[in-house]
Write an enzyme that holds these catalytic residues in place. Structure first.
Site, PDB file in Angstrom:
ATOM      1  N   GLU A 114     170.682  16.736 -51.249  1.00  0.00           N
ATOM      2  CA  GLU A 114     169.980  16.027 -50.170  1.00  0.00           C
ATOM      3  C   GLU A 114     168.665  16.714 -49.812  1.00  0.00           C
ATOM      4  O   GLU A 114     167.690  16.053 -49.432  1.00  0.00           O
ATOM      5  CB  GLU A 114     170.889  15.902 -48.941  1.00  0.00           C
TER       6      GLU A 114
ATOM      7  N   GLU B 132     165.702   9.981 -56.781  1.00  0.00           N
ATOM      8  CA  GLU B 132     166.939  10.585 -57.273  1.00  0.00           C
ATOM      9  C   GLU B 132     166.657  11.664 -58.306  1.00  0.00           C
ATOM     10  O   GLU B 132     167.424  12.615 -58.443  1.00  0.00           O
ATOM     11  CB  GLU B 132     167.842   9.507 -57.863  1.00  0.00           C
TER      12      GLU B 132
END
Length: 500
Positions: free
Chosen positions: A266, A295
């Site tokens: 994250e 991502e």
């Protein structure tokens, strides 16, 4: 009104729109982190109301007229202004196809379905969310039908997350993975497997896990003055502008690697957001190039850095200071082998190893296409999910919670999102291949615990650009003219796990 005045007014109105989007994001964050369970119905109404107001602003006569009055070619070729106008015109064309009613119904049903998912997951009972999910999917089909130029309904959804991507392109990119990954996995599993019991059987206090995670994300360059970490069932990163980028995680006291790698993952997302050019704030340029590129950074930091020998040479001594008893007698080499253990028997995507992970994504990709292109019914989803798990990973979920209900994405309407996770792996591997070739000294710095050179490089080459360029152009600028593929990723797995 002259061109500069028009642009200034557009920026003013765009800022108001993005303030509303930040409010929506804050409600979504609160729903997953702090909201009381009985507030779900009211939250769904709030989300629907804001989504309708937001959509009305996005297609208002004044705003649309100003956007259409500008010619992108009136601005310098590689200027932020030109790319902002191009982005606004593309968004306007899309938003005009969507009624305020549909936008509101989608947002309200997504919030309702997400709350139902939380109850269904807790009870491992898909039937408790089935009706709401069907209504949400029907709305997404209605949305996809507004883009008849797409080759298939699913392609209309893909484009929302990965501009220009199609099922045909994904099939080309995924084909080597489908062909080679099972054999790579089989060969890895034929070798002696490491002992990782010490990171599964001991108790690692949540408080000390978080102390270590804070040390790591601080070293990565996370700006605490513009962020925080909270806890949720399904971790995510969100932002309410470039000066407020938040991480969430969860703690499992018998599985410390879960929290550690979740925080690294994250934080990779957060670094991207925190280092976008601040001039882009409150505009559509204040975003990543695509979900695949976003991502790529979470997976690059989590796996290509976070599971590397260099990283743990620096941070394993730190971890042992927090957990001296649990890691007593465990060498750095033994720990490194444990964090890179390959176990396709794991049910949960977010807990899976980097080799098996893309099989989880292929499963979801196949089911999404079947839902939108081939008429798969929502009622049949759990059974199809379990069959695909058996086919791809050799396991069958014991219940709906570890099967169809394990991810929140479908239950908040994110169809077409899952393929970006695999694309992130491929983009990240290609970027790291280039970095290792051009800057081998970065590895030495990582082994010293100095992650700043890598973070600064990524900020300069990728993060600061925000969403100025399309995914294809961003790829070209960073990786050259070679087409996006899974080549670098498959080479990385073979080199790491199979080279003698």
């Amino acid at each position: 009104m002259n061109m500069q005045k028009s642009l200034d007014r557009i920026r003013e109105l765009t800022g108001e729109i993005y303030d509303l989007k930040a409010a929506v994001a804050l409600l979504e964050w609160d729903q997953e982190v702090y909201m009381p369970c009985n507030a779900a119905e009211g939250r769904a109404r709030q989300m629907a109301t804001l989504a309708s107001l937001l959509h009305e602003k996005e297609i208002s006569a004044e705003y649309a007229g100003l956007i259409e009055s500008l010619n992108p070619e009136s601005f310098p070729e590689d200027s932020a202004e030109r790319h902002l106008v191009l982005k606004l015109q593309k968004n306007l064309a899309r938003n005009r196809r969507i009624s305020a009613s549909l936008a509101g119904r989608l947002a309200g049903q997504a919030a309702k379905t997400q709350s139902a998912w939380m109850e269904a997951k807790a009870s491992a009972d898909f039937s408790r969310v089935e009706k709401d999910l069907k209504e949400l999917i029907d709305l997404k089909k209605e949305y996809a039908s507004l883009f008849p130029e797409a080759a298939c309904p699913y392609d209309a959804l893909l484009d929302d997350y990965e501009e220009g991507m199609t099922s045909a392109s994904l099939d080309r990119i995924f084909e080597p993975v489908r062909r080679e990954l099972p054999d790579i996995l089989k060969e890895i599993l034929a070798r002696p497997q490491p002992d990782d019991s010490f990171v599964k059987e001991n108790i690692y206090s949540g408080e000390d896990q978080m102390k270590f995670c804070r040390d790591v994300v601080s070293a990565m360059g996370y700006d605490w003055s513009c962020g925080r970490i909270d806890f949720t069932e399904h971790p995510f990163t969100t932002n309410f502008g470039l000066y407020d980028v938040r991480i969430t995680t969860k703690i499992l006291e018998k599985v410390p690697l879960s929290c550690i790698f979740t925080c690294i993952h994250e934080c990779g997302h957060a670094l991207y957001e925190q280092n976008i050019c601040k001039d882009f704030d409150r505009t559509p340029l204040a975003d990543g190039a695509s979900l695949g590129f976003h991502e790529s950074q979470s997976r690059l930091w989590e796996n290509l850095v976070g599971r590397s020998a260099e990283f743990w040479h620096a941070f394993y001594p730190v971890l042992k200071k927090y957990f001296p008893k649990q890691l007593e007698g465990i060498s750095e080499k033994a720990f490194l082998r444990a964090v890179n253990n390959v176990n396709p028997g794991g049910m949960i995507r977010t807990e899976s190893d980097e080799v098996s992970y893309n099989l989880h994504i292929l499963l979801r990709y196949d089911l999404e296409r079947a839902l939108f292109n081939e008429g798969l019914s929502v009622r049949d989803l759990p059974g199809c999910w379990n069959e695909k798990m058996k086919e791809y990973l050799g396991v069958r979920p014991a219940n709906d919670s570890e099967g169809i209900l394990q991810d929140v994405h479908w239950f908040c309407g994110l169809f077409g999102y899952f393929p970006t996770y695999a694309l992130g792996n491929f983009i990240g591997a290609a970027m790291m291949e280039k970095i290792d070739r051009d800057h081998p000294e970065f590895r030495q710095e990582i082994s010293r615990g100095n992650l700043a050179p890598l973070k600064n490089y990524l900020s300069e080459k990728l993060y600061c650009l925000g969403a100025m360029y399309s995914p294809a152009e961003t790829w070209r600028r960073i990786c050259g003219d070679e087409a996006l593929s899974s080549r670098s990723f498959l080479c990385y797995l073979k080199q790491k796990y199979l080279a003698d």
